[in-house]
Scaffold this motif. Structure first.
Motif, PDB file in Angstrom:
ATOM      1  N   GLN A 189      -0.445   0.779   6.641  1.00 24.05           N
ATOM      2  CA  GLN A 189      -0.410  -0.414   5.359  1.00 24.05           C
ATOM      3  C   GLN A 189      -0.954  -0.064   4.302  1.00 24.05           C
ATOM      4  OE1 GLN A 189      -2.799  -3.466   7.497  1.00 24.05           O
ATOM      5  NE2 GLN A 189      -4.765  -2.468   7.127  1.00 24.05           N
ATOM      6  N   TYR A 190      -1.330   1.257   3.993  1.00 25.86           N
ATOM      7  CA  TYR A 190      -1.755   1.838   2.731  1.00 25.86           C
ATOM      8  C   TYR A 190      -1.206   2.801   2.299  1.00 25.86           C
ATOM      9  CZ  TYR A 190      -5.818  -1.014   4.521  1.00 25.86           C
ATOM     10  OH  TYR A 190      -6.697  -2.134   4.993  1.00 25.86           O
ATOM     11  N   ALA A 191      -0.597   3.657   3.005  1.00 25.80           N
ATOM     12  CA  ALA A 191       0.153   4.795   2.501  1.00 25.80           C
ATOM     13  C   ALA A 191       1.334   5.110   3.642  1.00 25.80           C
ATOM     14  CB  ALA A 191      -0.488   5.875   2.494  1.00 25.80           C
ATOM     15  N   SER A 192       2.322   5.564   2.908  1.00 28.91           N
ATOM     16  CA  SER A 192       3.524   5.844   3.777  1.00 28.91           C
ATOM     17  C   SER A 192       3.319   7.300   4.829  1.00 28.91           C
ATOM     18  CB  SER A 192       4.673   6.536   2.935  1.00 28.91           C
ATOM     19  OG  SER A 192       4.319   7.746   2.293  1.00 28.91           O
ATOM     20  N   ARG A 193       3.980   7.363   5.859  1.00 28.74           N
ATOM     21  CA  ARG A 193       3.793   8.720   6.697  1.00 28.74           C
ATOM     22  C   ARG A 193       3.787   9.791   5.918  1.00 28.74           C
ATOM     23  NH1 ARG A 193       4.439  10.200  11.648  1.00 28.74           N
ATOM     24  NH2 ARG A 193       5.279  12.098  12.235  1.00 28.74           N
TER      25      ARG A 193
END
Length: 115
Positions: free
Chosen positions: A59-63
């Motif tokens: 929810q804070y950063a992409s994979r």
């Protein structure tokens, strides 16, 4: 409470003497969460895989962002990677010795500021 707030502001603004903490903090919420998750798993003697960590901070950063961050952490010697003994396909990560030492010093000062 004011003492704690003052300590945190001072710590975030001024204390950049610990390179691992600087690295984890310099990447917004996901860096901070990754740092604390790795430290927590280390002290609780729990293993964490890269995939689990990616899921925890999605929810804070992409994979891709998290994988890049982990790669930079490994290059900077702040994070260690190793293969799971149970499943060779699973890659585990843990804080490096420098990260553990710097966290221990930082947390000791932090706790003293609260008391």
């Amino acid at each position: 409470m004011s003492k704690l707030a003052k300590y945190l502001i001072s710590d975030l603004k001024e204390d950049w003497s610990k390179p691992s903490i600087k690295f984890f903090r310099s990447n917004g919420a996901y860096g901070y969460i990754i740092w604390l998750t790795l430290i927590n798993c280390y002290f609780e003697k729990k293993e964490i895989s890269i995939e689990k960590l990616v899921t925890d901070v999605d929810q804070y950063a992409s994979r891709r962002t998290v994988l890049n961050f982990i790669g930079k952490g490994v290059e900077g010697k702040f994070i260690n990677k190793k293969n799971s003994t149970e499943d060779k396909r699973k890659i585990l990560i843990e804080p490096s010795n420098i990260t553990i030492k710097e966290y221990s010093r930082w947390s000791s000062k932090f706790i003293k500021s609260v008391v």
